[in-house]
Design a protein around this motif. Structure first.
Motif, PDB file in Angstrom:
ATOM      1  N   ASP A 244       0.856  -1.193   0.000  1.00  0.00           N
ATOM      2  CA  ASP A 244       0.000   0.000   0.000  1.00  0.00           C
ATOM      3  C   ASP A 244       0.886   1.233   0.000  1.00  0.00           C
ATOM      4  N   GLY A 245       0.335   2.346  -0.428  1.00  0.00           N
ATOM      5  CA  GLY A 245       1.084   3.590  -0.374  1.00  0.00           C
ATOM      6  C   GLY A 245       1.997   3.769  -1.569  1.00  0.00           C
ATOM      7  N   PHE A 246       3.125   4.398  -1.335  1.00  0.00           N
ATOM      8  CA  PHE A 246       4.022   4.744  -2.427  1.00  0.00           C
ATOM      9  C   PHE A 246       5.480   4.613  -1.992  1.00  0.00           C
ATOM     10  N   THR A 247       6.351   4.680  -2.963  1.00  0.00           N
ATOM     11  CA  THR A 247       7.788   4.633  -2.727  1.00  0.00           C
ATOM     12  C   THR A 247       8.415   5.843  -3.401  1.00  0.00           C
ATOM     13  N   ILE A 248       9.403   6.431  -2.755  1.00  0.00           N
ATOM     14  CA  ILE A 248      10.148   7.542  -3.337  1.00  0.00           C
ATOM     15  C   ILE A 248      11.558   7.046  -3.610  1.00  0.00           C
ATOM     16  N   THR A 249      12.074   7.348  -4.787  1.00  0.00           N
ATOM     17  CA  THR A 249      13.432   6.966  -5.137  1.00  0.00           C
ATOM     18  C   THR A 249      14.241   8.220  -5.419  1.00  0.00           C
ATOM     19  N   HIS A 250      15.418   8.315  -4.790  1.00  0.00           N
ATOM     20  CA  HIS A 250      16.332   9.436  -5.011  1.00  0.00           C
ATOM     21  C   HIS A 250      17.600   8.896  -5.635  1.00  0.00           C
ATOM     22  N   TYR A 251      18.135   9.623  -6.608  1.00  0.00           N
ATOM     23  CA  TYR A 251      19.424   9.287  -7.208  1.00  0.00           C
ATOM     24  C   TYR A 251      20.420  10.314  -6.712  1.00  0.00           C
ATOM     25  N   ILE A 252      21.511   9.845  -6.106  1.00  0.00           N
ATOM     26  CA  ILE A 252      22.508  10.742  -5.546  1.00  0.00           C
ATOM     27  C   ILE A 252      23.863  10.412  -6.169  1.00  0.00           C
ATOM     28  N   THR A 253      24.541  11.428  -6.685  1.00  0.00           N
ATOM     29  CA  THR A 253      25.885  11.255  -7.214  1.00  0.00           C
ATOM     30  C   THR A 253      26.860  11.447  -6.065  1.00  0.00           C
ATOM     31  N   VAL A 254      27.736  10.476  -5.852  1.00  0.00           N
ATOM     32  CA  VAL A 254      28.667  10.489  -4.717  1.00  0.00           C
ATOM     33  C   VAL A 254      30.089  10.215  -5.207  1.00  0.00           C
ATOM     34  N   ALA A 255      31.058  10.491  -4.341  1.00  0.00           N
ATOM     35  CA  ALA A 255      32.455  10.214  -4.668  1.00  0.00           C
ATOM     36  C   ALA A 255      32.830   8.776  -4.310  1.00  0.00           C
ATOM     37  N   ASP A 256      32.182   8.201  -3.298  1.00  0.00           N
ATOM     38  CA  ASP A 256      32.540   6.875  -2.807  1.00  0.00           C
ATOM     39  C   ASP A 256      31.263   6.136  -2.386  1.00  0.00           C
ATOM     40  N   ILE A 257      30.880   5.108  -3.129  1.00  0.00           N
ATOM     41  CA  ILE A 257      29.634   4.378  -2.864  1.00  0.00           C
ATOM     42  C   ILE A 257      29.667   3.699  -1.497  1.00  0.00           C
ATOM     43  N   ASP A 258      30.752   3.004  -1.176  1.00  0.00           N
ATOM     44  CA  ASP A 258      30.833   2.295   0.114  1.00  0.00           C
ATOM     45  C   ASP A 258      30.720   3.262   1.291  1.00  0.00           C
ATOM     46  N   ARG A 259      31.460   4.353   1.230  1.00  0.00           N
ATOM     47  CA  ARG A 259      31.421   5.332   2.320  1.00  0.00           C
ATOM     48  C   ARG A 259      30.025   5.935   2.466  1.00  0.00           C
ATOM     49  N   SER A 260      29.388   6.236   1.349  1.00  0.00           N
ATOM     50  CA  SER A 260      28.039   6.805   1.385  1.00  0.00           C
ATOM     51  C   SER A 260      27.035   5.798   1.930  1.00  0.00           C
ATOM     52  N   ALA A 261      27.133   4.551   1.501  1.00  0.00           N
ATOM     53  CA  ALA A 261      26.221   3.514   1.991  1.00  0.00           C
ATOM     54  C   ALA A 261      26.362   3.356   3.506  1.00  0.00           C
ATOM     55  N   ASP A 262      27.602   3.342   3.993  1.00  0.00           N
ATOM     56  CA  ASP A 262      27.833   3.240   5.439  1.00  0.00           C
ATOM     57  C   ASP A 262      27.231   4.427   6.184  1.00  0.00           C
ATOM     58  N   PHE A 263      27.370   5.623   5.611  1.00  0.00           N
ATOM     59  CA  PHE A 263      26.813   6.830   6.223  1.00  0.00           C
ATOM     60  C   PHE A 263      25.291   6.726   6.357  1.00  0.00           C
ATOM     61  N   TYR A 264      24.601   6.379   5.265  1.00  0.00           N
ATOM     62  CA  TYR A 264      23.139   6.299   5.302  1.00  0.00           C
ATOM     63  C   TYR A 264      22.654   5.163   6.198  1.00  0.00           C
ATOM     64  N   GLU A 265      23.436   4.112   6.309  1.00  0.00           N
ATOM     65  CA  GLU A 265      23.086   3.021   7.212  1.00  0.00           C
ATOM     66  C   GLU A 265      23.206   3.477   8.669  1.00  0.00           C
ATOM     67  N   GLU A 266      24.308   4.129   8.996  1.00  0.00           N
ATOM     68  CA  GLU A 266      24.560   4.532  10.382  1.00  0.00           C
ATOM     69  C   GLU A 266      23.691   5.709  10.826  1.00  0.00           C
ATOM     70  N   VAL A 267      23.593   6.741  10.010  1.00  0.00           N
ATOM     71  CA  VAL A 267      22.889   7.958  10.413  1.00  0.00           C
ATOM     72  C   VAL A 267      21.371   7.824  10.300  1.00  0.00           C
ATOM     73  N   PHE A 268      20.883   7.200   9.239  1.00  0.00           N
ATOM     74  CA  PHE A 268      19.444   7.134   9.009  1.00  0.00           C
ATOM     75  C   PHE A 268      18.842   5.751   9.247  1.00  0.00           C
ATOM     76  N   GLY A 269      19.652   4.789   9.660  1.00  0.00           N
ATOM     77  CA  GLY A 269      19.135   3.446   9.888  1.00  0.00           C
ATOM     78  C   GLY A 269      18.782   2.721   8.606  1.00  0.00           C
ATOM     79  N   GLY A 270      19.416   3.114   7.505  1.00  0.00           N
ATOM     80  CA  GLY A 270      19.130   2.496   6.216  1.00  0.00           C
ATOM     81  C   GLY A 270      19.612   1.058   6.151  1.00  0.00           C
ATOM     82  N   ARG A 271      19.073   0.339   5.208  1.00  0.00           N
ATOM     83  CA  ARG A 271      19.478  -1.048   4.968  1.00  0.00           C
ATOM     84  C   ARG A 271      20.148  -1.110   3.606  1.00  0.00           C
ATOM     85  N   ILE A 272      21.404  -1.507   3.583  1.00  0.00           N
ATOM     86  CA  ILE A 272      22.161  -1.573   2.334  1.00  0.00           C
ATOM     87  C   ILE A 272      21.720  -2.812   1.570  1.00  0.00           C
ATOM     88  N   LEU A 273      21.184  -2.590   0.379  1.00  0.00           N
ATOM     89  CA  LEU A 273      20.736  -3.693  -0.464  1.00  0.00           C
ATOM     90  C   LEU A 273      21.828  -4.111  -1.435  1.00  0.00           C
TER      91      LEU A 273
END
Length: 89
Positions: A17-46
């Motif tokens: 139900d509901g909707f999904t929002i997708t954001h595309y972000i250009t970054v310098a380092d994918i691993d570092r960014s993934a770790d940041f979003y996991e730690e700060v926002f509680g994200g789940r790295i897929l």
């Protein structure tokens, strides 16, 4: 379908139900960014992408973040004022 529990809510991707929002972000380092979003926002790295240019994917509640490194300007691409101002000469 995958699901993640944040506080008292459970989210599934894609949602039933509901909707999904997708954001595309250009970054310098994918691993570092993934770790940041996991730690700060509680994200789940897929996925963390790969050396062949695949993007990384992170789920935060009903939001997908697609992170990938920038590739620079392409031949014939318009150059914005910010880029023009940094050019020597």
């Amino acid at each position: 379908m995958s699901s993640v529990r944040i506080e008292q809510k459970s989210y599934e991707m894609p949602p039933r139900d509901g909707f999904t929002i997708t954001h595309y972000i250009t970054v310098a380092d994918i691993d570092r960014s993934a770790d940041f979003y996991e730690e700060v926002f509680g994200g789940r790295i897929l996925s963390r992408g790969d050396s062949k240019g695949a993007s990384g994917h992170i789920q935060i509640a009903n939001t997908w973040l697609i992170v990938n490194v920038g590739g620079g300007a392409h031949p014939g691409q318009a150059v914005g004022n910010a880029q023009r101002a940094r050019r020597p000469g």
